[in-house]
Design a protein around this motif. Structure first.
Motif, PDB file in Angstrom:
ATOM      1  N   LYS A  43       0.816  -1.225   0.000  1.00  0.00           N
ATOM      2  CA  LYS A  43       0.000   0.000   0.000  1.00  0.00           C
ATOM      3  C   LYS A  43       0.849   1.276   0.000  1.00  0.00           C
ATOM      4  O   LYS A  43       0.433   2.311  -0.508  1.00  0.00           O
ATOM      5  CB  LYS A  43      -0.922   0.008   1.222  1.00  0.00           C
ATOM      6  N   LEU A  44       2.037   1.183   0.584  1.00  0.00           N
ATOM      7  CA  LEU A  44       2.899   2.356   0.684  1.00  0.00           C
ATOM      8  C   LEU A  44       3.291   2.915  -0.695  1.00  0.00           C
ATOM      9  O   LEU A  44       3.512   4.123  -0.832  1.00  0.00           O
ATOM     10  CB  LEU A  44       4.150   1.984   1.491  1.00  0.00           C
ATOM     11  N   ASN A  45       3.347   2.050  -1.695  1.00  0.00           N
ATOM     12  CA  ASN A  45       3.743   2.492  -3.045  1.00  0.00           C
ATOM     13  C   ASN A  45       2.837   3.593  -3.581  1.00  0.00           C
ATOM     14  O   ASN A  45       3.297   4.509  -4.259  1.00  0.00           O
ATOM     15  CB  ASN A  45       3.691   1.313  -4.041  1.00  0.00           C
ATOM     16  N   SER A  46       1.549   3.474  -3.301  1.00  0.00           N
ATOM     17  CA  SER A  46       0.614   4.501  -3.780  1.00  0.00           C
ATOM     18  C   SER A  46       0.434   5.605  -2.744  1.00  0.00           C
ATOM     19  O   SER A  46       0.245   6.777  -3.097  1.00  0.00           O
ATOM     20  CB  SER A  46      -0.742   3.875  -4.121  1.00  0.00           C
ATOM     21  N   ALA A  47       0.515   5.249  -1.464  1.00  0.00           N
ATOM     22  CA  ALA A  47       0.347   6.258  -0.412  1.00  0.00           C
ATOM     23  C   ALA A  47       1.357   7.384  -0.571  1.00  0.00           C
ATOM     24  O   ALA A  47       1.014   8.566  -0.481  1.00  0.00           O
ATOM     25  CB  ALA A  47       0.484   5.612   0.965  1.00  0.00           C
ATOM     26  N   ILE A  48       2.602   7.026  -0.832  1.00  0.00           N
ATOM     27  CA  ILE A  48       3.636   8.064  -0.921  1.00  0.00           C
ATOM     28  C   ILE A  48       3.409   8.943  -2.152  1.00  0.00           C
ATOM     29  O   ILE A  48       3.637  10.162  -2.113  1.00  0.00           O
ATOM     30  CB  ILE A  48       5.058   7.444  -0.898  1.00  0.00           C
ATOM     31  N   ALA A  49       2.916   8.324  -3.226  1.00  0.00           N
ATOM     32  CA  ALA A  49       2.643   9.110  -4.432  1.00  0.00           C
ATOM     33  C   ALA A  49       1.482  10.067  -4.184  1.00  0.00           C
ATOM     34  O   ALA A  49       1.543  11.262  -4.528  1.00  0.00           O
ATOM     35  CB  ALA A  49       2.329   8.170  -5.599  1.00  0.00           C
ATOM     36  N   GLN A  50       0.441   9.581  -3.568  1.00  0.00           N
ATOM     37  CA  GLN A  50      -0.725  10.436  -3.336  1.00  0.00           C
ATOM     38  C   GLN A  50      -0.387  11.568  -2.369  1.00  0.00           C
ATOM     39  O   GLN A  50      -0.824  12.709  -2.538  1.00  0.00           O
ATOM     40  CB  GLN A  50      -1.903   9.589  -2.852  1.00  0.00           C
ATOM     41  N   ALA A  51       0.407  11.256  -1.345  1.00  0.00           N
ATOM     42  CA  ALA A  51       0.814  12.310  -0.404  1.00  0.00           C
ATOM     43  C   ALA A  51       1.689  13.343  -1.114  1.00  0.00           C
ATOM     44  O   ALA A  51       1.550  14.556  -0.893  1.00  0.00           O
ATOM     45  CB  ALA A  51       1.560  11.692   0.778  1.00  0.00           C
ATOM     46  N   TYR A  52       2.558  12.881  -1.977  1.00  0.00           N
ATOM     47  CA  TYR A  52       3.446  13.797  -2.702  1.00  0.00           C
ATOM     48  C   TYR A  52       2.649  14.817  -3.524  1.00  0.00           C
ATOM     49  O   TYR A  52       2.910  16.023  -3.472  1.00  0.00           O
ATOM     50  CB  TYR A  52       4.375  13.006  -3.619  1.00  0.00           C
ATOM     51  N   ARG A  54      -8.023  17.062   0.632  1.00  0.00           N
ATOM     52  CA  ARG A  54      -8.586  16.201  -0.401  1.00  0.00           C
ATOM     53  C   ARG A  54      -8.666  14.790   0.153  1.00  0.00           C
ATOM     54  O   ARG A  54      -8.021  14.448   1.149  1.00  0.00           O
ATOM     55  CB  ARG A  54      -7.721  16.198  -1.682  1.00  0.00           C
ATOM     56  N   TYR A  55      -9.441  13.977  -0.560  1.00  0.00           N
ATOM     57  CA  TYR A  55      -9.662  12.591  -0.164  1.00  0.00           C
ATOM     58  C   TYR A  55      -8.767  11.684  -0.988  1.00  0.00           C
ATOM     59  O   TYR A  55      -8.542  11.935  -2.174  1.00  0.00           O
ATOM     60  CB  TYR A  55     -11.142  12.252  -0.393  1.00  0.00           C
ATOM     61  N   VAL A  56      -8.236  10.651  -0.385  1.00  0.00           N
ATOM     62  CA  VAL A  56      -7.430   9.679  -1.130  1.00  0.00           C
ATOM     63  C   VAL A  56      -7.921   8.266  -0.825  1.00  0.00           C
ATOM     64  O   VAL A  56      -8.546   8.013   0.200  1.00  0.00           O
ATOM     65  CB  VAL A  56      -5.917   9.782  -0.788  1.00  0.00           C
ATOM     66  N   LEU A  57      -7.608   7.350  -1.742  1.00  0.00           N
ATOM     67  CA  LEU A  57      -8.122   5.986  -1.676  1.00  0.00           C
ATOM     68  C   LEU A  57      -6.978   5.013  -1.985  1.00  0.00           C
ATOM     69  O   LEU A  57      -6.126   5.307  -2.821  1.00  0.00           O
ATOM     70  CB  LEU A  57      -9.250   5.860  -2.706  1.00  0.00           C
ATOM     71  N   GLY A  58      -6.993   3.865  -1.333  1.00  0.00           N
ATOM     72  CA  GLY A  58      -5.840   2.965  -1.432  1.00  0.00           C
ATOM     73  C   GLY A  58      -5.944   1.852  -2.447  1.00  0.00           C
ATOM     74  O   GLY A  58      -4.997   1.082  -2.612  1.00  0.00           O
ATOM     75  N   SER A  59      -7.090   1.736  -3.105  1.00  0.00           N
ATOM     76  CA  SER A  59      -7.215   0.667  -4.093  1.00  0.00           C
ATOM     77  C   SER A  59      -8.205   1.091  -5.168  1.00  0.00           C
ATOM     78  O   SER A  59      -8.586   2.264  -5.228  1.00  0.00           O
ATOM     79  CB  SER A  59      -7.652  -0.638  -3.416  1.00  0.00           C
ATOM     80  N   VAL A  60      -8.577   0.170  -6.010  1.00  0.00           N
ATOM     81  CA  VAL A  60      -9.657   0.296  -7.011  1.00  0.00           C
ATOM     82  C   VAL A  60      -9.358   1.319  -8.116  1.00  0.00           C
ATOM     83  O   VAL A  60      -9.499   1.008  -9.298  1.00  0.00           O
ATOM     84  CB  VAL A  60     -11.020   0.647  -6.340  1.00  0.00           C
ATOM     85  N   LEU A  61      -8.912   2.516  -7.747  1.00  0.00           N
ATOM     86  CA  LEU A  61      -8.740   3.585  -8.736  1.00  0.00           C
ATOM     87  C   LEU A  61      -7.609   3.295  -9.719  1.00  0.00           C
ATOM     88  O   LEU A  61      -6.639   2.616  -9.399  1.00  0.00           O
ATOM     89  CB  LEU A  61      -8.460   4.914  -8.024  1.00  0.00           C
ATOM     90  N   ASN A  62      -7.726   3.886 -10.908  1.00  0.00           N
ATOM     91  CA  ASN A  62      -6.693   3.725 -11.943  1.00  0.00           C
ATOM     92  C   ASN A  62      -5.345   4.252 -11.467  1.00  0.00           C
ATOM     93  O   ASN A  62      -4.299   3.670 -11.750  1.00  0.00           O
ATOM     94  CB  ASN A  62      -7.099   4.490 -13.207  1.00  0.00           C
TER      95      ASN A  62
END
Lengths: 461, 461
Positions: free
Chosen positions: B118-127, B230-238
């Protein structure tokens, strides 16, 4: 090769760069650590005596202070390859946050399911038990780190594994207990009804939640009264430090690979297994006059065996069933305050580490737990890894030293051991997060009381 | 290079071999996944609409089905270097135990404090949130894996992080909650009194322990009613699958480095983040007619969206506050049986994964949880790593396929994704260890009921 950009975040060795032999620092020590003694005769324990309790080859390693290198059997090297080499990490983000000219490196031993360096010795001890044709091994565990590591090792070799787990941990820390069970080991809450000493404790102290001392005694009794079983221990012993030397050897190879000369090596110290393993090869260089390092053992202020203990023969266990050993000790009756959440609660210290400290080859520093958890939190937030409270003692001093470099402008190379992760220590973190953590430093009277209680053994070492 | 001895236990890439760009599989798909729709207008969501809820650059990534590669910003690459590249491990010990001619490899994403990919996308979304100058981000979490990853990422960039945590998890799984707090994030039990929907739920259902659907609605409301959030999500999205493509890209590079051609790629599938990330680059090769792979998505028999769901537009969340998406779905009212302990409880599936499945590029298989935990235990005991229940779905099928190879004598190269560790899932392991775990497969009537409840959206995609 001091150019910052050339050093990766994580230095991984190739499999063929992993050590083929453990390093036995005693071989290079001119003045050797004092031998284990039989508390009855006050004479050095013979191999035969020790083999009633421990595996034969491990006894040989325990007593061997001559051979500098002992080959790592191929089966153990193969197991190591499943989770080793462990990375030597350059703490770029922490350095930047501290704004220090120091370069900080940490050897991270937490990337395995036991969550710590303990697996390095567990697999070796299980291997020799298997080789001896034993049915199983027994041990004790407090919080469960060692028990977890041993259950993993026994599962790999198909050995029966009996873990006497201090009852309060068994009941209040069910997660590690379940890891132990998942690996097929038997976790028994101690005091149990399976041993004489356990039954006696339950009778004398109904409702007791146990102690590590009692769990050790039960594990030893179980091993010595069951055919085909031996007892194993996760720290303190020479054999354990020998196995843990893989940590230091890999660190040494990784540093050499990038032309880095460590100035300072920092490790946390409870029984000494991690510290001894990390520093041994570097101490070897010092003993052979090849290099000079500043080495710092970090211990909790609430259990300060090196900084405030006495250097004498004492019992290794509170149950007094094991041989006696010369070490820095607070006395086997010493108990850290119940509010102590940071681990490293052992009253004594590895006799190798003790003797190195006595010879002035290493220094010691005691730190308070709220400061340790502050450092842990800072480290977790910037370096990503949530450290074990034990490991965080080393983090605290590494940060202190990096900040000193900021003052002096020195760009020292600071290496510390990050022994493991804190995933099973979240109750301690919760106390810290809630502002409910406090410090406790034993008074001089406390320490005098427990050290005065050490029997005056009439020995000449 | 098929000689067994030449492949190490763990294939680590050098930092410079890590991907510099994410791979966007939609660019190579001739038939694209259907667009997100505004449930009010039933027209494709515009960037402007989505930017009320999500960060601007993430919206651009969400809608981008043209560019095959999207550069990974340097700041994110640097963070990746703290815990990546992740190892591609050759399961030598498991192969030996199964006595199979198959070669088994797993890409292990658990070596970081979030314990998963999950961290792979979390760090991108936070960035991207930081880059947009936002104050903070909000999200929901069930068991806490995603919340943990996001708290780590926000702590690194100094962003405020608000995690609505399903109340029963908040109370019954305090460990992950404390990890989240240690990283400085705010964990709020949901339903809370901080949002309209939370207050309404607490009023209508006093004492409710919450649901993921409600937590999503609270997190979205918090983000859209607070300036700078803003809202972020950890799965499902492109966008999430895009970020997770680092898993597949590293796997591809590691295989190429040793001349290994995968025959089969296996991943567990809940919302599709891990599966999509692992398989994307390989699917790309198939779409470009460069290679052929057998790809298997593994889902729990108790929540079988691909194998028993319908392919249609549906709500992504039970609260129905998000855009609707065309996907394989059991209906947003579907709830897996309460005895389901294995994760992967999402009623739908990533629209990319859904479309690849619809086009026959990937297969799907549903497995029961007791079999999954058996495979998990077997894997833990022989390979050392204690796997997350989610990841163990892939282990189960990898073992099944390796045993088939034993029958046929084929030495297939089986690659599976080991998404994370199970350290925070010991309650589920305890149920398994105690023999108290059971299986539940929804009846056809159950599934008809929840799929019949999906609104008939009048769209032409």
């Amino acid at each position: 090769m001091s150019d910052k950009t050339q050093i990766p975040y994580k230095i991984y060795l190739a499999e063929e760069e992993m050590p083929a032999a453990w390093y036995n620092v005693r071989a290079d020590m001119k003045k050797k650590p004092a031998p284990l003694l039989n508390p009855g005769t006050l004479k050095p324990c013979t191999a035969e005596e020790l083999e009633h309790v421990f595996c034969k080859e491990l006894v040989a390693q325990e007593l061997n202070d001559k051979d500098p290198y002992i080959e790592i059997p191929e089966e153990i090297r193969n197991f190591y390859k499943m989770y080793r080499p462990s990375p030597l990490v350059r703490a770029y983000c922490l350095e930047k946050q501290l704004d220090t000219p120091a370069h900080i490196y940490y050897k991270f031993e937490g990337n395995n399911t036991s969550g710590s360096h303990k697996l390095n010795s567990a697999i070796a001890q299980a291997y020799y038990a298997k080789k001896q044709g034993l049915k199983g091994i027994t041990t004790e565990t407090g919080a469960g780190q060692w028990g977890t590591a041993l259950s993993m090792a026994c599962s790999y070799f198909g050995l029966d594994c009996i873990v006497y787990m201090v009852k309060c941990s068994y009941e209040q820390k069910p997660f590690r207990r379940e890891v132990i069970r998942t690996y097929g080991a038997k976790a028994i809450p101690s005091p149990s009804m399976e041993t004489n000493i356990g039954r006696k404790m339950n009778e004398e102290f109904p409702g007791t939640t146990g102690s590590l001392g009692c769990a050790i005694s039960e594990a030893v009794e179980h091993a010595t009264t069951h055919e085909g079983y031996r007892y194993v221990l996760g720290s303190v012993l020479n054999q354990v430090l020998l196995h843990q030397s893989v940590i230091g050897l890999e660190t040494q190879t990784a540093l050499k690979k990038y032309g880095i000369k460590a100035d300072m090596i920092i490790g946390c110290a409870g029984g000494g297994s991690n510290l001894g393993g990390l520093i041994s090869p570097f101490v070897g260089e010092m003993l052979r006059n090849e290099a000079k390092y500043q080495i710092i053992a970090v211990e909790p202020a609430s259990c300060p065996s090196l900084t405030r203990g006495v250097y004498t023969y004492d019992f290794c266990d509170t149950g007094k069933v094991c041989p006696i050993q010369k070490m820095y000790t607070l006395g086997s009756s010493f108990m850290p305050s119940p509010n102590h959440a940071g681990g490293l609660r052992y009253h004594g210290m590895s006799c190798i580490v003790s003797e190195l400290y006595n010879q002035g080859l290493i220094q010691a520093r005691a730190v308070e737990q709220t400061e340790v958890f502050k450092a842990a939190e800072q480290f977790a937030r910037i370096e990503g890894i949530l450290p074990a409270p034990e490991s965080s003692h080393a983090i605290k001093v590494a940060i202190d030293e990096a900040l000193k470099c900021k003052q002096t402008g020195e760009s020292k190379n600071i290496v510390f051991g990050l022994t493991g992760t804190g995933y099973f220590d979240m109750k301690a973190y919760e106390a810290f997060n809630d502002g409910k953590m406090s410090d406790y430093i034993p008074t001089d009277a406390d320490i005098k009381k427990s050290t005065d209680a050490i029997p005056k053994f009439n020995v000449n070492f």
